[in-house]
Design a protein around this motif. Structure first.
Motif, PDB file in Angstrom:
ATOM      1  N   LEU A   1       0.821  -1.205   0.000  1.00 15.91           N
ATOM      2  CA  LEU A   1       0.000   0.000   0.000  1.00 15.91           C
ATOM      3  C   LEU A   1       0.858   1.259   0.000  1.00 15.91           C
ATOM      4  N   ALA A   2       1.926   1.249   0.741  1.00 15.15           N
ATOM      5  CA  ALA A   2       2.822   2.412   0.822  1.00 15.15           C
ATOM      6  C   ALA A   2       4.231   1.902   1.081  1.00 15.15           C
ATOM      7  N   GLN A   3       4.984   1.760  -0.005  1.00 18.85           N
ATOM      8  CA  GLN A   3       6.343   1.227   0.113  1.00 18.85           C
ATOM      9  C   GLN A   3       7.372   2.350   0.009  1.00 18.85           C
ATOM     10  N   PRO A   4       8.390   2.313   0.857  1.00 21.20           N
ATOM     11  CA  PRO A   4       9.443   3.340   0.764  1.00 21.20           C
ATOM     12  C   PRO A   4      10.210   3.189  -0.547  1.00 21.20           C
TER      13      PRO A   4
ATOM     14  N   GLY B   1     -11.380   1.531   4.674  1.00 18.82           N
ATOM     15  CA  GLY B   1     -10.498   0.400   4.903  1.00 18.82           C
ATOM     16  C   GLY B   1      -9.312   0.452   3.967  1.00 18.82           C
ATOM     17  N   LEU B   2      -8.340  -0.380   4.237  1.00 21.09           N
ATOM     18  CA  LEU B   2      -7.123  -0.339   3.432  1.00 21.09           C
ATOM     19  C   LEU B   2      -7.391  -0.690   1.976  1.00 21.09           C
ATOM     20  N   ASP B   3      -8.297  -1.633   1.722  1.00 17.01           N
ATOM     21  CA  ASP B   3      -8.619  -1.972   0.334  1.00 17.01           C
ATOM     22  C   ASP B   3      -9.278  -0.795  -0.376  1.00 17.01           C
TER      23      ASP B   3
ATOM     24  N   LEU C   1      -6.525   5.435  -4.317  1.00 17.42           N
ATOM     25  CA  LEU C   1      -5.200   5.937  -4.682  1.00 17.42           C
ATOM     26  C   LEU C   1      -4.703   5.394  -6.023  1.00 17.42           C
ATOM     27  N   ASP C   2      -5.032   4.160  -6.338  1.00 13.26           N
ATOM     28  CA  ASP C   2      -4.370   3.496  -7.466  1.00 13.26           C
ATOM     29  C   ASP C   2      -5.261   3.188  -8.666  1.00 13.26           C
ATOM     30  N   ASP C   3      -6.581   3.171  -8.476  1.00 13.02           N
ATOM     31  CA  ASP C   3      -7.470   2.802  -9.583  1.00 13.02           C
ATOM     32  C   ASP C   3      -7.922   4.071 -10.295  1.00 13.02           C
ATOM     33  N   SER C   4      -7.416   4.283 -11.487  1.00 16.98           N
ATOM     34  CA  SER C   4      -7.740   5.505 -12.225  1.00 16.98           C
ATOM     35  C   SER C   4      -9.204   5.556 -12.643  1.00 16.98           C
TER      36      SER C   4
END
Length: 267
Positions: A34-37, A68-70, A76-79
């Motif tokens: 979900l959030a990677q450095p 929720g995280l999903d 954030l990611d689904d255009s």
């Protein structure tokens, strides 16, 4: 690792402090993608860039509003995601939760008041339910004597959910029992007989509207009905000698269940 040694990124600990989240949460978001450095030190430590922080800030905001995280990943990611629609749906859920919390708050207020007052009825409502002979001060006196007991807590918890109609049903059940006791005494019902034992059980059932009544507690209550002037006046007002007769049928029933009335305690 200090800021001076992390010129191109911030460590997990610093990011957690700045965002008000736990290091464990950051590790979890990294593990699920979900959030990677974006960076790592030579020793393998995570380093977060300005772009990473921007994404993390958005995650924190969306998490605060209850997504929720999903759901956050989708936003954030689904255009193709309908972000306003998702947020409106979440707003509806938040409004429902607020309504539920307001109901819980009102319930807590009633519970607190019930513990402090006992009856949540006005003086006029009490008179209408329990009759003109009812003394509104009786509940306050009961709290003075029994406010630190488990039975008062049980009584208060039941009272918190009762209005005038529910208390009227309780009062009607008590009045019906009083009539049945008077009729039983008139009919010459003997202590220990099936008819007397039925009345004793009926008394326990009716009294359960206040709190569960064990057989030993019923013995103690029967003796108080006979000895206490206020209780004795009530029962003897129904039938002369009814308080003593009721105590005798309770004692006989207790003996049939292996309880010595002379040693019974409030338990």
């Amino acid at each position: 690792m200090s800021d001076a040694t992390a010129v191109d990124g911030l460590t997990v600990g610093l990011v957690a402090t700045r965002l008000g989240v736990t290091v464990r949460a950051l590790h979890h978001w990294d593990e699920i993608g979900l959030a990677q450095p974006s960076l790592r030190t030579a020793a393998g430590y995570r380093l977060y860039t300005a772009g990473d922080l921007e994404r993390l800030h958005r995650i924190v905001v969306y998490r605060e509003i209850g997504l929720g995280l999903d759901g956050i990943r989708t936003v954030l990611d689904d255009s193709t995601a309908d972000v306003p629609g998702a947020l409106r749906a979440q707003r509806t859920r938040v409004a429902e939760r607020i309504d539920r919390l307001q109901q819980l708050s009102a319930g807590l207020d009633r519970m607190i008041e019930a513990h402090e007052r006992g009856l949540l009825l006005t003086v006029e409502e009490q008179a209408a339910v329990f009759g003109p002979g009812w003394n509104p001060d009786w509940t306050a006196r009961a709290r003075e004597h029994y406010g630190d007991t488990a039975q008062w807590l049980q009584y208060a918890e039941g009272s918190a959910s009762r209005g005038a109609e529910e208390w009227q049903a309780v009062a009607d059940a008590v009045a019906d029992l009083d009539r049945a006791l008077g009729e039983g005494m008139d009919a010459g019902v003997l202590p220990g007989s099936p008819e007397a034992n039925h009345l004793v059980e009926r008394h326990r059932d009716v009294f359960a509207a206040y709190f569960p009544l064990s057989r030993e507690m019923q013995v103690c209550l029967g003796r108080r009905y006979e000895a206490d002037p206020a209780f004795a006046a009530h029962y003897d007002g129904i039938r002369a000698g009814l308080a003593s007769w009721f105590r005798r049928i309770v004692d006989a029933s207790a003996r049939a269940h292996g309880i010595d009335p002379d040693t019974a305690t409030w338990q």
